[in-house]
Design a protein around this motif. Structure first.
Motif, mmCIF file in Angstrom:
data_model
loop_
_atom_site.group_PDB
_atom_site.id
_atom_site.type_symbol
_atom_site.label_atom_id
_atom_site.label_comp_id
_atom_site.label_asym_id
_atom_site.label_seq_id
_atom_site.Cartn_x
_atom_site.Cartn_y
_atom_site.Cartn_z
ATOM 1 N N THR A 115 2.615 3.806 0.010
ATOM 2 C CA THR A 115 2.891 2.395 -0.272
ATOM 3 C C THR A 115 3.074 1.632 1.032
ATOM 4 N N GLY A 116 3.757 2.251 2.017
ATOM 5 C CA GLY A 116 3.891 1.616 3.331
ATOM 6 C C GLY A 116 2.545 1.383 3.984
ATOM 7 N N TYR A 117 1.673 2.357 3.891
ATOM 8 C CA TYR A 117 0.324 2.224 4.458
ATOM 9 C C TYR A 117 -0.443 1.095 3.774
ATOM 10 N N CYS A 118 -0.426 1.099 2.446
ATOM 11 C CA CYS A 118 -1.163 0.064 1.717
ATOM 12 C C CYS A 118 -0.541 -1.316 1.916
ATOM 13 N N TYR A 119 0.782 -1.384 2.081
ATOM 14 C CA TYR A 119 1.406 -2.679 2.350
ATOM 15 C C TYR A 119 0.942 -3.231 3.699
ATOM 16 N N ARG A 120 0.897 -2.387 4.712
ATOM 17 C CA ARG A 120 0.413 -2.863 6.019
ATOM 18 C C ARG A 120 -1.048 -3.325 5.915
ATOM 19 N N MET A 121 -1.825 -2.631 5.119
ATOM 20 C CA MET A 121 -3.231 -2.999 4.945
ATOM 21 C C MET A 121 -3.381 -4.314 4.186
ATOM 22 N N LEU A 122 -2.593 -4.499 3.122
ATOM 23 C CA LEU A 122 -2.838 -5.587 2.175
ATOM 24 C C LEU A 122 -1.865 -6.755 2.306
ATOM 25 N N SER B 142 0.912 -7.265 0.758
ATOM 26 C CA SER B 142 1.514 -7.620 -0.524
ATOM 27 C C SER B 142 2.215 -6.407 -1.103
ATOM 28 N N ALA B 143 3.494 -6.571 -1.468
ATOM 29 C CA ALA B 143 4.230 -5.478 -2.088
ATOM 30 C C ALA B 143 3.602 -5.080 -3.415
ATOM 31 N N PHE B 144 3.201 -6.073 -4.201
ATOM 32 C CA PHE B 144 2.658 -5.788 -5.530
ATOM 33 C C PHE B 144 1.263 -5.176 -5.438
ATOM 34 N N GLU B 145 0.426 -5.697 -4.545
ATOM 35 C CA GLU B 145 -0.905 -5.117 -4.383
ATOM 36 C C GLU B 145 -0.820 -3.703 -3.821
ATOM 37 N N ALA B 146 0.154 -3.475 -2.936
ATOM 38 C CA ALA B 146 0.323 -2.138 -2.363
ATOM 39 C C ALA B 146 0.688 -1.138 -3.456
ATOM 40 N N ARG C 245 -10.321 21.540 1.838
ATOM 41 C CA ARG C 245 -10.858 21.580 3.205
ATOM 42 C C ARG C 245 -10.045 20.696 4.142
ATOM 43 N N SER C 246 -9.367 19.693 3.604
ATOM 44 C CA SER C 246 -8.397 18.908 4.356
ATOM 45 C C SER C 246 -7.066 19.043 3.625
ATOM 46 N N SER C 247 -5.998 18.557 4.246
ATOM 47 C CA SER C 247 -4.699 18.628 3.596
ATOM 48 C C SER C 247 -4.662 17.665 2.416
ATOM 49 N N LEU C 248 -3.757 17.925 1.479
ATOM 50 C CA LEU C 248 -3.587 17.018 0.342
ATOM 51 C C LEU C 248 -3.239 15.617 0.837
ATOM 52 N N ARG C 249 -2.394 15.527 1.866
ATOM 53 C CA ARG C 249 -1.999 14.230 2.426
ATOM 54 C C ARG C 249 -3.223 13.468 2.952
ATOM 55 N N SER C 250 -4.068 14.141 3.731
ATOM 56 C CA SER C 250 -5.265 13.483 4.267
ATOM 57 C C SER C 250 -6.185 13.013 3.156
ATOM 58 N N TRP C 251 -6.318 13.846 2.130
ATOM 59 C CA TRP C 251 -7.165 13.490 0.979
ATOM 60 C C TRP C 251 -6.639 12.244 0.287
ATOM 61 N N LEU C 252 -5.320 12.155 0.102
ATOM 62 C CA LEU C 252 -4.726 10.976 -0.530
ATOM 63 C C LEU C 252 -4.927 9.734 0.337
ATOM 64 N N TYR C 253 -4.783 9.879 1.649
ATOM 65 C CA TYR C 253 -4.991 8.726 2.535
ATOM 66 C C TYR C 253 -6.445 8.268 2.493
ATOM 67 N N ARG C 254 -7.374 9.201 2.354
ATOM 68 C CA ARG C 254 -8.785 8.796 2.250
ATOM 69 C C ARG C 254 -9.004 7.956 0.989
ATOM 70 N N ILE C 255 -8.418 8.405 -0.125
ATOM 71 C CA ILE C 255 -8.554 7.649 -1.369
ATOM 72 C C ILE C 255 -7.889 6.280 -1.227
ATOM 73 N N ALA C 256 -6.663 6.262 -0.685
ATOM 74 C CA ALA C 256 -5.931 4.997 -0.535
ATOM 75 C C ALA C 256 -6.675 4.033 0.375
ATOM 76 N N THR C 257 -7.267 4.562 1.443
ATOM 77 C CA THR C 257 -8.025 3.705 2.359
ATOM 78 C C THR C 257 -9.199 3.065 1.641
ATOM 79 N N ASN C 258 -9.913 3.838 0.856
ATOM 80 C CA ASN C 258 -11.050 3.286 0.122
ATOM 81 C C ASN C 258 -10.606 2.225 -0.881
ATOM 82 N N VAL C 259 -9.472 2.468 -1.554
ATOM 83 C CA VAL C 259 -8.951 1.470 -2.492
ATOM 84 C C VAL C 259 -8.641 0.174 -1.744
#
Length: 319
Positions: free
Chosen positions: A16-23, A25-29, A50-64
């Motif tokens: 949520t912190g990552y998406c908030y910095r990107m967007l 907006s608290a609600f959009e994050a 092949r990557s960590s679960l954390r990296s995989w989640l960040y890849r998905i969040a980045t695309n969103v």
């Protein structure tokens, strides 16, 4: 499956912190993270590790987030749009076409970490001025800068996440740094936890505001302190204009009450306005920028129907 769901959930706050910095907006994050979790849960069977679960989640969040930003979303503060307004010309003009930068509760975006230096970076990089500066970056540069500078990912890790080269990541980071240097987000005092001087400053701020003592209030403000009131585009700079507003249109705030909270890694207050029917009704969420022992900025977020529930604040105060 419950174990895997718990594994996903433990990353919610930092995502949520990552998406908030990107967007901006608290609600959009929160929506972006929920979308990320749903996509991840549906694709767990195809996760090959092949990557960590954390990296995989960040890849998905980045695309969103990139999908959202490609739709043209960019958030702003009043000071990003106009010059400061002299109080004699001040008018409250709503700008419905503008998507405003939003405040966020610390607990939604700041994960618990053991390293004090890491905690300080996380707090500094959710401050309003920093997130506002990020909004000037193209979406992919924004992602690169946050991943490299805030989350301390290696260039090779970022390149893999974005499906690009290390050289491209380094180039994007260099351009992003140059843009941020031009924006020069204001510095702020460390405040985790508040030291005695900071506590005293905030106590004096509350006393001055609730007592509507403009001399005491301006003694706590830097000479070039700013005041803004989203969703209005008006913003003021300096003691004379701030006091002129407070004793003019702002006179309706005389007799208000402040309730302390925190937002964007900064001291904040729930501002309750005297209610003619008795007690005090929500009026604004005030986020302060404090540096060098004084207040450098006061952002009054007036859409209390959005902010007070988000911050778990009372819907009114008794007389």
């Amino acid at each position: 499956m419950d174990v895997l769901t718990d594994d996903l959930e433990k990353y919610r706050t930092e995502l949520t912190g990552y998406c908030y910095r990107m967007l901006g907006s608290a609600f959009e994050a929160e929506d972006a993270v929920q979308d990320t979790m749903v996509r991840a849960w549906r694709a767990l069977d195809s996760f090959e590790g092949r990557s960590s679960l954390r990296s995989w989640l960040y890849r998905i969040a980045t695309n969103v987030c990139l999908d959202s930003l490609n739709a043209g979303n960019r958030r702003a503060r009043p000071m990003d749009l106009t010059d400061p307004t002299p109080v004699a010309q001040a008018r409250l003009n709503e700008r419905p076409e503008i998507t405003w930068l939003e405040p966020v509760p610390d607990g939604r975006v700041l994960p618990s970490v053991a390293d004090p230096a890491e905690t300080a970076v996380h707090r500094e990089t959710v401050r309003l001025a920093f997130v506002a500066a990020l909004q000037h970056l193209p979406a992919k540069q924004r992602a690169v800068l946050i991943l490299r500078e805030v989350l301390a990912w290696k260039a090779s890790e970022v390149a893999e996440l974005l499906g690009t080269t290390v050289a491209s990541v380094n180039s994007a980071l260099q351009r992003a740094r140059a843009t941020l240097a031009e924006q020069a987000p204001a510095a702020s005092d460390a405040a985790d936890p508040l030291d005695e001087a900071q506590k005293a400053l905030l106590d004096r701020y509350v006393a001055a505001f609730e007592g509507y003592d403009m001399q005491a209030l301006t003694a706590l403000l830097h000479e070039d302190a700013t005041m803004s009131m989203p969703p209005y585009d008006l913003w003021l700079r300096g003691h004379e204009d701030i006091v002129g507003w407070m004793l003019g249109v702002g006179e309706v705030c005389r007799g208000s009450k402040l309730l302390p909270t925190v937002a964007n890694g900064s001291p904040a207050f729930a501002h309750y306005h005297p209610d003619p029917e008795g007690g005090f009704a929500p009026w604004a969420l005030i986020v302060l920028q404090v540096h060098d022992g004084k207040v450098g900025g006061m952002d009054f977020f007036l859409d209390t129907k959005r902010w007070f529930p988000l911050f778990d604040l009372p819907d009114r105060l008794p007389a």
